[in-house]
Write a protein that holds these residues in place. Structure first.
Motif, PDB file in Angstrom:
ATOM      1  N   ASP A 254       0.835  -1.205   0.000  1.00  0.00           N
ATOM      2  CA  ASP A 254       0.000   0.000   0.000  1.00  0.00           C
ATOM      3  C   ASP A 254       0.869   1.254   0.000  1.00  0.00           C
ATOM      4  N   VAL A 257       2.438   1.659  -3.576  1.00  0.00           N
ATOM      5  CA  VAL A 257       1.491   2.177  -4.577  1.00  0.00           C
ATOM      6  C   VAL A 257       1.167   3.637  -4.291  1.00  0.00           C
ATOM      7  N   ASP A 268      -5.197   5.898  -5.534  1.00  0.00           N
ATOM      8  CA  ASP A 268      -4.929   4.464  -5.487  1.00  0.00           C
ATOM      9  C   ASP A 268      -6.235   3.708  -5.704  1.00  0.00           C
ATOM     10  N   ARG A 273      -3.640   0.485  -9.975  1.00  0.00           N
ATOM     11  CA  ARG A 273      -2.691  -0.587  -9.651  1.00  0.00           C
ATOM     12  C   ARG A 273      -2.409  -1.465 -10.873  1.00  0.00           C
ATOM     13  N   ARG A 274      -3.436  -1.704 -11.671  1.00  0.00           N
ATOM     14  CA  ARG A 274      -3.238  -2.520 -12.876  1.00  0.00           C
ATOM     15  C   ARG A 274      -2.309  -1.823 -13.866  1.00  0.00           C
ATOM     16  N   ALA A 277       1.291  -1.683 -12.458  1.00  0.00           N
ATOM     17  CA  ALA A 277       1.978  -2.971 -12.573  1.00  0.00           C
ATOM     18  C   ALA A 277       2.548  -3.155 -13.974  1.00  0.00           C
ATOM     19  N   LEU A 319       2.609  -6.651  -6.261  1.00  0.00           N
ATOM     20  CA  LEU A 319       1.607  -5.896  -7.043  1.00  0.00           C
ATOM     21  C   LEU A 319       1.122  -6.709  -8.229  1.00  0.00           C
ATOM     22  N   GLN A 322      -1.232  -9.430  -7.037  1.00  0.00           N
ATOM     23  CA  GLN A 322      -2.516  -8.885  -6.604  1.00  0.00           C
ATOM     24  C   GLN A 322      -3.382  -8.503  -7.792  1.00  0.00           C
ATOM     25  N   THR A 323      -2.790  -7.842  -8.790  1.00  0.00           N
ATOM     26  CA  THR A 323      -3.584  -7.421  -9.949  1.00  0.00           C
ATOM     27  C   THR A 323      -3.997  -8.612 -10.792  1.00  0.00           C
TER      28      THR A 323
END
Length: 328
Positions: A254, A257, A268, A273-274, A277, A319, A322-323
């Motif tokens: 977190d 990002v 955020d 995030r996508r 990444a 990251l 997660q994405t």
């Protein structure tokens, strides 16, 4: 102490009592360190009883390898303190000049010992490597001073960081990006530092290294904010890496990002995030630098020390995972 009628002694008698040569006494006298009380009718030096203690003090200071100029400063301070306090001539007190001189000599000796340890490790590196690799090892090790300087590494990063980045932010980044060579290295650490120096001074170094997109988007001052925030994220990730934890979402990610979101003046969100990444996956990398930097500070057989580079990779992996999970 002296048996002469006037309580004084000749240069030969003083040398005999102190256990030194006449040449030594003359040397210190001619340089003003050992004042004579008078001269005989024949022009020979005569010394007062206090000269013996003073000569012994001089010899003690010189035995510590203090240069003559420092010995003179110490003696001058002692004379001043003795005059002011009525102390006995030649008494050794905790003068600041003496303390400074000893501290300086210890620093110099420490630097010399560090240089010797690096030379020893470098020789062992050459001695223990296969014959076919010795020429390359000699070239690498011979390009590095002993003890080694990190100036080439700092220059590399100064060329890579955004132009006109504030000095304070640059210094803070260099503090974590430039590994400090160990005082007592193993041959493998000498080799890693030599390779790191060669990498940083290669024709394609510094400003010629491709820079990440964040440099162009954030600018000099924005990059300063970015790197300060990233340093916090790397520290959080490093703590997890030292525990052997695999990349995962959490406070470290977190924070990571959020650093980029602030640099891009964005929020955020899952979409951010996508995109981030994908951008970070496409950014140029300097993995070889960070791998060598870790080897420099990690003794052989030890757990690799986290670096900003390895922490960045850990966070990028977290990251990406997660994405990928969110898009499944």
């Amino acid at each position: 102490m002296f048996s002469s009628y006037d309580g004084l002694c000749s240069i030969g008698e003083l040398a005999e009592h102190a256990g030194v040569t006449v040449k030594t006494v003359r040397f210190y006298s001619e340089r003003g360190l050992l004042p004579e009380a008078s001269r005989s009718a024949g022009g020979h030096r005569r010394y007062a009883p206090g000269a013996l203690d003073r000569l012994r003090l001089i010899r003690s200071l010189r035995t510590l390898d203090l240069p003559v100029r420092e010995v003179r400063r110490i003696l001058d301070e002692e004379d001043e303190e003795a005059d002011e306090a009525g102390a006995a001539a030649g008494a050794v007190g905790p003068g600041s000049v003496l303390e400074d001189a000893v501290a300086g000599q210890l620093r110099e000796l420490g630097s010399q010992l560090k240089a010797l340890r690096w030379r020893e490790a470098g020789l062992r590196l050459v001695q223990e490597c296969p014959p076919g690799e010795r020429a390359d090892r000699l070239r690498l090790v011979g390009a590095v001073t002993a003890p080694p300087s990190t100036d080439s590494l700092a220059r590399f990063w100064r060329g890579w960081l955004p132009a006109r980045m504030p000095a304070g932010a640059t210094s803070a980044f260099l503090e974590v990006a430039v590994p400090q060579p160990p005082d007592d290295p193993q041959p493998a650490q000498v080799l890693a530092f030599a390779r790191l120096h060669a990498f940083a001074t290669s024709p394609c170094s510094g400003a010629e290294q491709p820079q990440p997109a964040a440099h162009r988007a954030a600018g000099a001052r924005g990059s300063a904010v970015l790197y300060a925030a990233l340093a916090e994220a790397y520290e959080l990730a490093g703590a997890r890496m030292r525990l052997g934890q695999e990349p995962y979402g959490g406070e470290a990610l977190d924070s990571f990002v959020d650093a980029y979101a602030r640099a891009y003046d964005s929020r955020d969100t899952p979409e951010f995030r996508r995109v981030l990444a994908g951008q970070l996956a496409a950014d140029p990398r300097i993995d070889w630098y960070w791998e060598l930097a870790s080897q420099v500070v990690t003794p052989p057989g030890g757990r690799p020390a986290p670096t900003p580079g390895s922490a960045h990779d850990w966070l990028c992996a977290a990251l990406e995972a997660q994405t990928a999970l969110a898009g499944a």
